[in-house]
Design a protein around this motif. Structure first.
Motif, PDB file in Angstrom:
ATOM      1  N   ASP A 201      37.324  40.855  39.136  1.00  0.00           N
ATOM      2  CA  ASP A 201      38.672  41.116  39.645  1.00  0.00           C
ATOM      3  C   ASP A 201      39.735  40.611  38.678  1.00  0.00           C
ATOM      4  O   ASP A 201      40.653  41.351  38.295  1.00  0.00           O
ATOM      5  N   TRP A 202      39.623  39.342  38.246  1.00  0.00           N
ATOM      6  CA  TRP A 202      40.651  38.796  37.363  1.00  0.00           C
ATOM      7  C   TRP A 202      40.614  39.453  35.989  1.00  0.00           C
ATOM      8  O   TRP A 202      41.664  39.736  35.399  1.00  0.00           O
ATOM      9  N   ASP A 306      43.282  29.619  42.590  1.00  0.00           N
ATOM     10  CA  ASP A 306      42.764  30.960  42.820  1.00  0.00           C
ATOM     11  C   ASP A 306      42.179  31.533  41.538  1.00  0.00           C
ATOM     12  O   ASP A 306      42.659  31.264  40.431  1.00  0.00           O
ATOM     13  N   ASP A 307      41.156  32.320  41.693  1.00  0.00           N
ATOM     14  CA  ASP A 307      40.549  33.056  40.572  1.00  0.00           C
ATOM     15  C   ASP A 307      40.011  32.145  39.480  1.00  0.00           C
ATOM     16  O   ASP A 307      39.923  32.549  38.317  1.00  0.00           O
ATOM     17  N   ALA A 308      39.637  30.893  39.825  1.00  0.00           N
ATOM     18  CA  ALA A 308      39.235  29.940  38.789  1.00  0.00           C
ATOM     19  C   ALA A 308      38.029  30.431  37.999  1.00  0.00           C
ATOM     20  O   ALA A 308      37.992  30.329  36.763  1.00  0.00           O
ATOM     21  N   GLY A 310      37.049  33.522  37.580  1.00  0.00           N
ATOM     22  CA  GLY A 310      37.455  34.674  36.782  1.00  0.00           C
ATOM     23  C   GLY A 310      38.244  34.278  35.552  1.00  0.00           C
ATOM     24  O   GLY A 310      38.051  34.829  34.466  1.00  0.00           O
ATOM     25  N   LYS A 311      39.142  33.313  35.706  1.00  0.00           N
ATOM     26  CA  LYS A 311      39.918  32.836  34.558  1.00  0.00           C
ATOM     27  C   LYS A 311      39.013  32.163  33.534  1.00  0.00           C
ATOM     28  O   LYS A 311      39.213  32.306  32.320  1.00  0.00           O
ATOM     29  N   LEU A 312      38.019  31.402  34.028  1.00  0.00           N
ATOM     30  CA  LEU A 312      37.069  30.776  33.114  1.00  0.00           C
ATOM     31  C   LEU A 312      36.306  31.833  32.330  1.00  0.00           C
ATOM     32  O   LEU A 312      36.162  31.733  31.101  1.00  0.00           O
ATOM     33  N   ALA A 313      35.819  32.860  33.020  1.00  0.00           N
ATOM     34  CA  ALA A 313      35.108  33.936  32.328  1.00  0.00           C
ATOM     35  C   ALA A 313      36.017  34.650  31.340  1.00  0.00           C
ATOM     36  O   ALA A 313      35.596  35.002  30.226  1.00  0.00           O
ATOM     37  N   GLY A 314      37.287  34.871  31.733  1.00  0.00           N
ATOM     38  CA  GLY A 314      38.232  35.499  30.809  1.00  0.00           C
ATOM     39  C   GLY A 314      38.418  34.680  29.555  1.00  0.00           C
ATOM     40  O   GLY A 314      38.531  35.218  28.443  1.00  0.00           O
TER      41      GLY A 314
END
Length: 675
Positions: A201-202, A306-308, A310-314
């Motif tokens: 999602d992120w 939020d989205d922690a 996803g942000k890490l993967a990004g």
């Protein structure tokens, strides 16, 4: 290209004065009353210009600069911010704007904004001061001229020509990790591999993508101490790198290892991972051997926002795309050099929630995702770099595979190299870019058969770093007795490895049970890689790396079913290719596919909802046969579903994914539209 449709009109006047002499004259103008002695004057005709103007269009998909120079991605949700002003500076009337478009001379369906009070002076910093219009799906490709007009008045419009560029689909292979923690200061434990993902999602909101596939690989088991040792994170990263190489996966695919530390981590991962959340190789710009491999924690606690996950993967996948750290709370010197913005600022205004609820991120309040600060978004500098890397390296291009040597080793801080076991496999040779090392292949009498450059790969996070030498080089036509690694800068030999020239008699056997199997080959003192295929070697799943003992217990429950299942044993450090195969006695049954929907759960009335279909199957990989329905009614869409004009309230979105063998998976997602 910009074209102002109406500028401020000049006053135009036409005056004609006719003086009529006294007395009756048969030539007297009919405009003057007969017998009138008055002087007639024709007053000027005045055209008043409109007070309200459109001054600019800003087209954004995640982040954009004032000149619209950040590239646009075809078929990605797009918002046009329409800027207005008035001559007086006061706000204008409550009105709407309409966007019209032409592609190749063909008009496209117009779209009209919601009605709002027109700003007398729109500002980039104020999302509410602009008309924010989400473009229709059929506008999002090719070169399009967009014209914006203010409804109910003539003049005051604006035009902009934009181009949407094709970007390859991002393919991510999630590698779930069954983690056994041993020797840790906080105690030992087992953490089962995660069965879901929280990254798509992120990444779809922030990255320059129109589509993303996520496939779940069979789980990989890792035993170590990730809590107390940064070097263990490096070891896990190197093992996942070996997995990708032995799986013979495309270079363009991201291998993302996923670790779940469970609820015992409470509100901090420090309890379980020593403060390290992930690590990824830093891609080499221009390299065909793009090391798209990284590791990250699944299900980061809510205390990290939020989205922690996803942000890490990004962040970690950003490293794979060649991005270094942005300088905020990061030590060391490997920073991305951003020529446009100081520090780690995103530099331009970011726009999140396109296809949901819009949120504007200011350059003064948000930092780049490659930093260690918060809150994060993507800068235009990073976004353009991600775009370039995916365009150059993201497409799968089939190339012939030839017998090759997989060469790898760890590089210590002092520059010393420890070579790993060497394997012969059919693979696609790659072209190194930094070529900091060379590998020499020698025959039995010490003659150099061939010399090939190999790359140094680097990964760096706070508290951990990894350096590895890796290469895929063509196998020579004669046996290789020794490998020697040369540091190019000094010409010094820094490592060597002897290969066996003796032939081995191997009898591979398989004892199959309902859920497990024992693969045996009887050579106990030689490392071996063991992998599995159901499609005659088109794809492989590695089940064991550098296995000693001549036997391996395999969990069959996670392996692909159907086809002609067989295992391949690849012996290490042999002078010629040495591989053995053994078939399953009973084919495995097809595994149940999974499907899920990525996208917003809440959208504002009048705003569109952008939803993405994802599906994974052990046999087919990423799924693409999708059927959508909204509140029980079928709708036509592929992997992306854009919903416009949903009524306020809850809407049930259903996705059905079908495999090539006819198996199905169903997912649902509730979208709430707020008034």
């Amino acid at each position: 290209m910009k074209l102002r449709l109406a500028s401020i009109l000049s006053f135009m006047a036409l005056a004609l004065t006719l003086i009529v002499s006294l007395g009756v004259d048969t030539r007297q103008s009919v405009a003057a009353p007969v017998g009138s002695s008055s002087e007639l004057t024709y007053l000027p005709v005045v055209m008043n210009p409109p007070d309200l103007y459109i001054t600019k269009l800003e087209i954004s998909q995640s982040v954009q600069d004032a000149n619209n120079s950040v590239p646009l991605v075809a078929n990605r949700p797009t918002v046009v911010r329409v800027y207005t002003e008035t001559k007086s500076g006061d706000d204008g009337p409550n009105t709407t704007v309409t966007l019209m478009a032409v592609r190749g001379g063909t008009p496209l369906t117009p779209v009209t904004s919601n009605s709002k009070v027109a700003s007398g002076s729109s500002s980039r910093a104020n999302l509410g001061s602009t008309y924010n219009v989400t473009l229709p799906n059929d506008w999002l490709s090719g070169t399009v001229q967009i014209t914006a007009v203010i409804d109910g008045q003539s003049g005051g419009g604006y035009s902009e020509t934009i181009t949407f560029n094709n970007v390859p689909t991002l393919n991510v292979m999630v590698v779930p990790i069954n983690y056994t923690q041993t020797g840790a200061s906080g105690g030992n434990g087992f953490y089962a591999a995660p069965g879901s993902e929280q990254i798509s999602d992120w990444i779809m909101r922030a990255y320059p993508l129109s589509d993303m596939n996520v496939t779940f690989r069979s789980a990989y088991s890792f035993t170590g101490n990730l809590r107390d040792s940064g070097s263990e994170w490096s070891r896990l990263l190197e093992e996942v790198t070996d997995l990708k190489g032995t799986d013979n996966a495309p270079h363009s695919t991201v291998y993302y290892a996923y670790i779940n530390f469970g609820t015992s981590c409470s509100n901090t991962w420090f309890n379980c991972s020593g403060g390290i959340a992930g690590i990824g190789w830093i891609g080499i710009p221009g390299s065909s051997f793009d090391p798209r491999i990284s590791v990250g924690i699944h299900n980061l606690p809510s205390g990290f926002g939020d989205d922690a996950s996803g942000k890490l993967a990004g962040h970690e996948i950003g490293h794979n795309f060649g991005r270094y750290h942005a300088p905020c709370n990061v030590t060391g010197t490997n920073w991305s050099t951003d020529p446009k913005h100081a520090g780690a600022s995103i530099g331009e205004y970011g726009l999140d929630g396109i296809g949901g609820t819009l949120a504007l991120y200011s350059p003064g309040g948000y930092v780049d995702m490659m930093s260690y600060c918060d809150p994060v978004w993507v800068s235009d500098f990073t976004y353009e770099a991600l775009y370039t890397d995916q365009v150059n390296n993201g497409a799968f291009i089939w190339t012939p595979q030839n017998e090759s040597l997989l060469i790898s080793g760890s590089v210590a801080e002092d520059g010393s190299v420890s070579l790993n076991p060497v394997y012969f496999v059919p693979a696609t040779a790659v072209s190194p870019q930094n070529g900091l090392y060379q590998v020499e292949l020698l025959d039995a009498v010490g003659n150099v058969i061939a010399t090939h450059p190999v790359d140094l790969m680097v990964a760096e996070e706070e508290g951990v770093s990894a350096n590895a030498m890796r290469g895929v080089v063509p196998a020579p036509d004669v046996p290789v007795a020794e490998l020697r690694v040369i540091e190019v800068a000094t010409g010094t030999a820094v490592a060597n490895r002897t290969l066996s020239t003796s032939s081995l008699a191997v009898n591979a056997t398989l004892a199959q049970r309902s859920d497990t199997a024992t693969v045996s080959w009887g050579v106990a003192d030689v490392p071996a890689n063991v992998r599995y295929t159901v499609d005659n070697g088109l794809t492989w799943t590695t089940v064991g790396l550098n296995v000693l003992g001549g036997t391996l217990e395999v969990d069959l429950t996670n392996l692909p079913g159907g086809g002609n299942g067989r295992f391949q044993i690849i012996l290490a450090d042999q002078s010629i290719p040495t591989r053995f195969e053994v078939d399953l006695a009973t084919p495995l049954s097809d595994k149940q596919p999974t499907a899920w929907i990525s996208g917003p759960e809440v959208v504002s009335a009048g705003a569109p909802a952008a939803l993405y279909a994802l599906g994974s199957d052990a046999e087919d990989g990423a799924l693409s046969d999708f059927v959508w329905s909204v509140d029980g009614e079928p709708v036509e869409a592929d992997s992306a579903l854009f919903l416009h004009d949903l009524a306020p309230g809850e809407h049930v979105i259903t996705l059905r994914a079908t495999t090539s063998s006819g198996q199905t998976a169903v997912a649902s997602h509730i979208v709430t539209v707020t008034p």
